[in-house]
Scaffold this motif. Sequence first.
Motif, PDB file in Angstrom:
ATOM      1  N   VAL A  60       3.719  41.361 -21.342  1.00 48.91           N
ATOM      2  CA  VAL A  60       2.492  42.152 -21.435  1.00 48.91           C
ATOM      3  C   VAL A  60       2.620  43.212 -22.536  1.00 48.91           C
ATOM      4  N   TRP A  61       3.737  43.947 -22.519  1.00 47.41           N
ATOM      5  CA  TRP A  61       3.925  44.986 -23.534  1.00 47.41           C
ATOM      6  C   TRP A  61       4.016  44.392 -24.938  1.00 47.41           C
ATOM      7  N   PHE A  62       4.693  43.263 -25.053  1.00 44.97           N
ATOM      8  CA  PHE A  62       4.805  42.578 -26.340  1.00 44.97           C
ATOM      9  C   PHE A  62       3.413  42.192 -26.853  1.00 44.97           C
ATOM     10  N   GLY A  63       2.596  41.651 -25.949  1.00 43.26           N
ATOM     11  CA  GLY A  63       1.246  41.261 -26.343  1.00 43.26           C
ATOM     12  C   GLY A  63       0.393  42.440 -26.754  1.00 43.26           C
ATOM     13  N   LEU A  64       0.482  43.537 -25.998  1.00 46.68           N
ATOM     14  CA  LEU A  64      -0.323  44.719 -26.321  1.00 46.68           C
ATOM     15  C   LEU A  64       0.076  45.317 -27.671  1.00 46.68           C
ATOM     16  N   ILE A  65       1.362  45.294 -27.974  1.00 42.44           N
ATOM     17  CA  ILE A  65       1.820  45.830 -29.264  1.00 42.44           C
ATOM     18  C   ILE A  65       1.212  45.031 -30.413  1.00 42.44           C
ATOM     19  N   PHE A  66       1.203  43.709 -30.298  1.00 43.52           N
ATOM     20  CA  PHE A  66       0.639  42.884 -31.372  1.00 43.52           C
ATOM     21  C   PHE A  66      -0.885  42.974 -31.420  1.00 43.52           C
ATOM     22  N   LEU A  67      -1.520  43.202 -30.275  1.00 42.81           N
ATOM     23  CA  LEU A  67      -2.973  43.332 -30.273  1.00 42.81           C
ATOM     24  C   LEU A  67      -3.432  44.653 -30.875  1.00 42.81           C
ATOM     25  N   ALA A  68      -2.520  45.614 -30.999  1.00 45.77           N
ATOM     26  CA  ALA A  68      -2.892  46.921 -31.546  1.00 45.77           C
ATOM     27  C   ALA A  68      -3.360  46.802 -32.998  1.00 45.77           C
ATOM     28  N   THR A  69      -2.740  45.885 -33.772  1.00 44.07           N
ATOM     29  CA  THR A  69      -3.116  45.742 -35.183  1.00 44.07           C
ATOM     30  C   THR A  69      -4.547  45.252 -35.357  1.00 44.07           C
ATOM     31  N   PRO A  70      -4.950  44.119 -34.762  1.00 41.86           N
ATOM     32  CA  PRO A  70      -6.354  43.712 -34.927  1.00 41.86           C
ATOM     33  C   PRO A  70      -7.334  44.696 -34.297  1.00 41.86           C
ATOM     34  N   ALA A  71      -6.919  45.346 -33.196  1.00 44.27           N
ATOM     35  CA  ALA A  71      -7.804  46.330 -32.577  1.00 44.27           C
ATOM     36  C   ALA A  71      -8.079  47.484 -33.539  1.00 44.27           C
ATOM     37  N   PHE A  72      -7.021  47.952 -34.213  1.00 44.23           N
ATOM     38  CA  PHE A  72      -7.194  49.036 -35.188  1.00 44.23           C
ATOM     39  C   PHE A  72      -8.095  48.590 -36.331  1.00 44.23           C
ATOM     40  N   MET A  73      -7.912  47.351 -36.799  1.00 41.12           N
ATOM     41  CA  MET A  73      -8.746  46.851 -37.899  1.00 41.12           C
ATOM     42  C   MET A  73     -10.211  46.798 -37.499  1.00 41.12           C
ATOM     43  N   LEU A  74     -10.491  46.310 -36.285  1.00 40.04           N
ATOM     44  CA  LEU A  74     -11.876  46.199 -35.846  1.00 40.04           C
ATOM     45  C   LEU A  74     -12.505  47.574 -35.642  1.00 40.04           C
ATOM     46  N   ILE A  75     -11.721  48.518 -35.117  1.00 40.28           N
ATOM     47  CA  ILE A  75     -12.236  49.868 -34.910  1.00 40.28           C
ATOM     48  C   ILE A  75     -12.553  50.536 -36.241  1.00 40.28           C
ATOM     49  N   SER A  76     -11.753  50.196 -37.277  1.00 38.93           N
ATOM     50  CA  SER A  76     -11.941  50.843 -38.575  1.00 38.93           C
ATOM     51  C   SER A  76     -13.089  50.254 -39.387  1.00 38.93           C
ATOM     52  N   VAL A  77     -13.644  49.112 -38.952  1.00 38.69           N
ATOM     53  CA  VAL A  77     -14.722  48.468 -39.710  1.00 38.69           C
ATOM     54  C   VAL A  77     -15.913  49.401 -39.923  1.00 38.69           C
ATOM     55  N   PRO A  78     -16.425  50.083 -38.873  1.00 43.06           N
ATOM     56  CA  PRO A  78     -17.556  50.996 -39.119  1.00 43.06           C
ATOM     57  C   PRO A  78     -17.207  52.107 -40.114  1.00 43.06           C
ATOM     58  N   PHE A  79     -15.970  52.616 -40.041  1.00 44.43           N
ATOM     59  CA  PHE A  79     -15.569  53.691 -40.956  1.00 44.43           C
ATOM     60  C   PHE A  79     -15.539  53.189 -42.389  1.00 44.43           C
ATOM     61  N   VAL A  80     -14.952  51.991 -42.593  1.00 43.13           N
ATOM     62  CA  VAL A  80     -14.887  51.420 -43.940  1.00 43.13           C
ATOM     63  C   VAL A  80     -16.294  51.160 -44.467  1.00 43.13           C
ATOM     64  N   GLY A  81     -17.165  50.630 -43.595  1.00 45.44           N
ATOM     65  CA  GLY A  81     -18.539  50.389 -44.002  1.00 45.44           C
ATOM     66  C   GLY A  81     -19.249  51.664 -44.395  1.00 45.44           C
ATOM     67  N   TRP A  82     -19.005  52.737 -43.652  1.00 45.39           N
ATOM     68  CA  TRP A  82     -19.618  54.022 -43.973  1.00 45.39           C
ATOM     69  C   TRP A  82     -19.121  54.539 -45.319  1.00 45.39           C
ATOM     70  N   LYS A  83     -17.813  54.380 -45.587  1.00 46.36           N
ATOM     71  CA  LYS A  83     -17.258  54.818 -46.866  1.00 46.36           C
ATOM     72  C   LYS A  83     -17.879  54.036 -48.019  1.00 46.36           C
ATOM     73  N   ARG A  84     -18.078  52.750 -47.839  1.00 48.35           N
ATOM     74  CA  ARG A  84     -18.675  51.941 -48.896  1.00 48.35           C
ATOM     75  C   ARG A  84     -20.144  52.318 -49.118  1.00 48.35           C
ATOM     76  N   MET A  85     -20.847  52.619 -48.033  1.00 45.36           N
ATOM     77  CA  MET A  85     -22.235  53.050 -48.170  1.00 45.36           C
ATOM     78  C   MET A  85     -22.302  54.390 -48.911  1.00 45.36           C
ATOM     79  N   GLN A  86     -21.350  55.268 -48.608  1.00 40.75           N
ATOM     80  CA  GLN A  86     -21.315  56.563 -49.291  1.00 40.75           C
ATOM     81  C   GLN A  86     -21.055  56.376 -50.785  1.00 40.75           C
ATOM     82  N   ALA A  87     -20.128  55.452 -51.115  1.00 38.49           N
ATOM     83  CA  ALA A  87     -19.841  55.181 -52.526  1.00 38.49           C
ATOM     84  C   ALA A  87     -21.066  54.586 -53.224  1.00 38.49           C
ATOM     85  N   ALA A  88     -21.763  53.672 -52.542  1.00 35.13           N
ATOM     86  CA  ALA A  88     -22.957  53.069 -53.141  1.00 35.13           C
ATOM     87  C   ALA A  88     -24.037  54.127 -53.365  1.00 35.13           C
TER      88      ALA A  88
END
Length: 294
Positions: A114-142
Motif C-alpha cells: 500500500v505504501w509503495f503504491g501511494l508513493i508512486f501515485l504521488a507523482t501523477p497526482a501532483f501533475m494532475l493537481i498542477s494542471v490548473p496552475f500551469v494553465g493559469w500561468k499560460r493564460m497570464q503569459a498569453a
Amino acid sequence: MIATALPYGAMNGRPRPVGTLIGILAGYFISEGIYHMMMIGSCSTPAGPGEVECPPEAIRYFFYIFFGIAGGMVGIFAGGSWLSFACIFGGVGIGALRAGLVDGAAEAGRGWFVWFGLIFLATPAFMLISVPFVGWKRMQAARLLSDGSPGVGTVLSIDDTGVTINNNPRVRIVMRIEPNDGVTPPFEATKTATVSRVNLPRVGDRYEVWFDPNDRSKWLFVHGPGTGAAHGQPGLRRLVEMAREGSRPVVPAPQSYAVVGELNRLNELRLTGKISAEEFASKTAELLRAVPPA
C-alpha cells in the motif's frame, strides 16, 4: 529519475491523443504486471534450496512491466507528453495498491504494498493537481503578449537557484526594462524562470519583454530557440524599432534575410559613431518602404 533523461520539449508540450493513448495502454500493462508479480511474491527460476519456483506465467508479467515502461517512453515522444509520463508512475502505483488491498496478498506484505503504491501515485497526482496552475500561468503569459506593454530588457544579473527541470536550470534573473512607449521610465524587474541549458542568458543580453503597466511584477521575456511568432518573434519592422532603441537585432525575419543583414550593418555603424542618428533613421526608413506592412 526518468524525467531527467527526457528532453524538456517532450515533457512540456500539450498531450496529444495518439501519444496519450499509448501512455494509457502502457500504464495498464505496467499495473497488471506489478500486481501479479507482487501477488506471486519472491520466487526464483530455477529454484535453489529453500527457494520457491516461479510459476510459468511470471515471465509474462515481467514482460508486461518491461514493455509497459518502454511503451510509456514511446508515448511521451509520440505526443503524450507529461500525461504519458504520469501513466508510467500511475501504473506502478495502482498495481502495488491493488496488490496491497486484495485478500489474497500475504498479510506481512500488504502494508508495504500500500505504501509503495501511494508513493508512486504521488507523482501523477501532483501533475494532475498542477494542471490548473500551469494553465493559469499560460493564460497570464498569453494576456501579457496580447495586452501588455512591450519593451526591451537588459540582463543585469542571473543566479542559479539550484533547481533543474529536465536538465534545464531554473534561474533568478534581474532585468532593466526599457518600455517602448517613450513615456514610461525604465525600471528593474526580477523573475524566476526555467531557461535552456544550451542557451543561457548572460549579463548584458537584451530581450524583448512584455509587462503589465498596472503591475510591473508581471512580465515575461522571449528566450531560446523555437519561440516563433506566437511568442512575439519580431518581424522586420519590429527589428528596426529595436535597432533605433539601441538594441542589436540579430533575429532573422522571414521576409528578407538580406534586408535584416543590411539593418544589422547600419545599426553597427550607428552604434560605433560612423553614421549619425539622422542618417540611420533615413536609411532604415528606406528599408521599411521596401517591405510590405506586417
